[in-house]
Write a protein that holds these residues in place. Sequence first.
Motif, mmCIF file in Angstrom:
data_model
loop_
_atom_site.group_PDB
_atom_site.id
_atom_site.type_symbol
_atom_site.label_atom_id
_atom_site.label_comp_id
_atom_site.label_asym_id
_atom_site.label_seq_id
_atom_site.Cartn_x
_atom_site.Cartn_y
_atom_site.Cartn_z
ATOM 1 N N ARG A 78 0.827 -1.212 0.000
ATOM 2 C CA ARG A 78 0.000 0.000 0.000
ATOM 3 C C ARG A 78 0.855 1.253 0.000
ATOM 4 N NH1 ARG A 78 -5.989 0.325 2.277
ATOM 5 N NH2 ARG A 78 -6.504 2.348 1.383
ATOM 6 N N TYR A 259 -4.963 -0.999 -3.557
ATOM 7 C CA TYR A 259 -5.549 0.103 -2.793
ATOM 8 C C TYR A 259 -4.756 1.398 -3.001
ATOM 9 C CZ TYR A 259 -8.628 -3.026 -0.070
ATOM 10 O OH TYR A 259 -9.607 -3.904 0.316
ATOM 11 N N ASP A 260 -3.440 1.276 -3.073
ATOM 12 C CA ASP A 260 -2.591 2.455 -3.240
ATOM 13 C C ASP A 260 -2.904 3.163 -4.547
ATOM 14 O OD1 ASP A 260 -0.299 4.223 -2.776
ATOM 15 O OD2 ASP A 260 0.672 3.084 -4.376
ATOM 16 N N LEU A 262 -5.563 2.821 -6.378
ATOM 17 C CA LEU A 262 -6.959 3.275 -6.335
ATOM 18 C C LEU A 262 -7.057 4.617 -5.608
ATOM 19 C CD1 LEU A 262 -10.010 2.807 -6.779
ATOM 20 C CD2 LEU A 262 -10.019 1.485 -4.645
ATOM 21 N N ASP A 263 -6.337 4.742 -4.497
ATOM 22 C CA ASP A 263 -6.321 6.018 -3.766
ATOM 23 C C ASP A 263 -5.847 7.157 -4.669
ATOM 24 O OD1 ASP A 263 -7.176 4.753 -1.479
ATOM 25 O OD2 ASP A 263 -5.183 4.665 -0.547
ATOM 26 N N LYS A 264 -4.827 6.900 -5.477
ATOM 27 C CA LYS A 264 -4.311 7.936 -6.375
ATOM 28 C C LYS A 264 -5.372 8.344 -7.396
ATOM 29 C CE LYS A 264 0.666 6.885 -6.180
ATOM 30 N NZ LYS A 264 0.694 6.061 -4.958
ATOM 31 N N VAL A 266 -8.654 8.098 -7.047
ATOM 32 C CA VAL A 266 -9.742 8.791 -6.360
ATOM 33 C C VAL A 266 -9.355 10.240 -6.060
ATOM 34 C CG1 VAL A 266 -11.082 8.862 -4.216
ATOM 35 C CG2 VAL A 266 -10.773 6.694 -5.424
ATOM 36 N N ARG A 267 -8.130 10.447 -5.598
ATOM 37 C CA ARG A 267 -7.687 11.813 -5.318
ATOM 38 C C ARG A 267 -7.731 12.677 -6.578
ATOM 39 N NH1 ARG A 267 -3.690 9.328 -2.077
ATOM 40 N NH2 ARG A 267 -2.125 9.633 -3.712
ATOM 41 N N TRP A 293 -12.877 -1.212 -5.838
ATOM 42 C CA TRP A 293 -12.803 -1.312 -4.384
ATOM 43 C C TRP A 293 -13.434 -2.620 -3.906
ATOM 44 C CZ3 TRP A 293 -16.311 -2.012 -0.483
ATOM 45 C CH2 TRP A 293 -15.822 -1.837 0.831
#
Length: 388
Positions: A78, A259-260, A262-264, A266-267, A293
């Motif tokens: 992550r 997840y990592d 995906l976070d990028k 989403v941001r 997700w």
Amino acid sequence: MDFELNEQQQSIRDSLQKVCARFDDAYWRKCDEDHHYPVEYTEALRDAGWLGVTIPEEYGGSGLGITEAAVVMQTLGRIGGAAAMSSVHINIFGPHPVVKFGTEEQKQRMLPPLVRGEDKTAFGVTEPNAGLNTTRIKTRAVRDGNSGYRINGGKIWTSTAQVANKILLLTRTTPLEECKKPTDGMTIFYTDLNRDHIEVREIPKMGRSAVDSNQLFIDDLPVPLEDRIGEEGKGFQYLLHSINPERILIAAGATGAGYDVLDKAVRYANDRVVFDRPIGQNQAIQHPLAEIWMELKAAELMAFNAAAMYDAEKPCGAEANAAKFLASRAAHKAATQAVLTLGGMGYAKEFHVERAYRETMINRIAPISEQLILCFIAERVLGLPKSY
């Protein structure tokens, strides 16, 4: 049935996050661009005591289970992606044959230097002409009097061999045609990666350039008898004790990497404004990310289910393989969708998602293909006839 991390596992995650916070995306991009093995990062993990998670405490490790190791791998994935995981992966699952089948003298000699980071090891199993059919390996170990063996042959896709000084090596000690079963006649050694007898050629590849992959050419390598793990001819059975943990840890790490990235995505979707609205307000952006997700969460649950089964000494081959399959696909899908979400900037190195796209592909291919996992589930779980 408990789906939450316990206090110890949460402490592991929190401690690792503090260590890894020093190594940001810019660090991993530079390692990738420079083909630089992440020495600073592995030394930080060593100093914090994370290089021997599953090695028993009496040999310097933490003596924890595969579930805790999966927490470690997911956390590393992550924060640093595939390179962060694979740079230390071998320390967690690789020594398992030594832990399970080594003599007390071997454990005392071989395990503490791994935990202290003094030794780095490579894992020599796959061969160019055998691929995933491990029973067809040709690397041969022949007795050299009473002192040991001489080994000749070759391996491919051996990670970290550019920096390793040790190697866990699977060989044939009895030719296949002389064995009752194809899985008989193989022997494991944990020995010096002696560069006078092993030529190491790095393989240029699509991604994960921070962690080298290599082809090995082994020419008359002398190995002392005391470096043989367990009995001669039972190496394949010993290897099986590493396979399920390997699948589980790859799956956990892949969900972390998924997840990592995906976070990028989403941001970016929240920040990027087009036609006077953030693009994340559009369902064409929202829905694929929401679906990813869910797929990552499902893969995560399968991975930790398999880990709990392994730690409880229950058969978990189906679950471990399914976790690896689901997590690898979900992580690669997450990276693909991240690139598409960012559009042109997804193709640029600046936002780090193109590196994730390149790196997440490898888990769909190695150490076992998706097709062989499907065959395994079809035959062992569904009871369908063997197809090959």
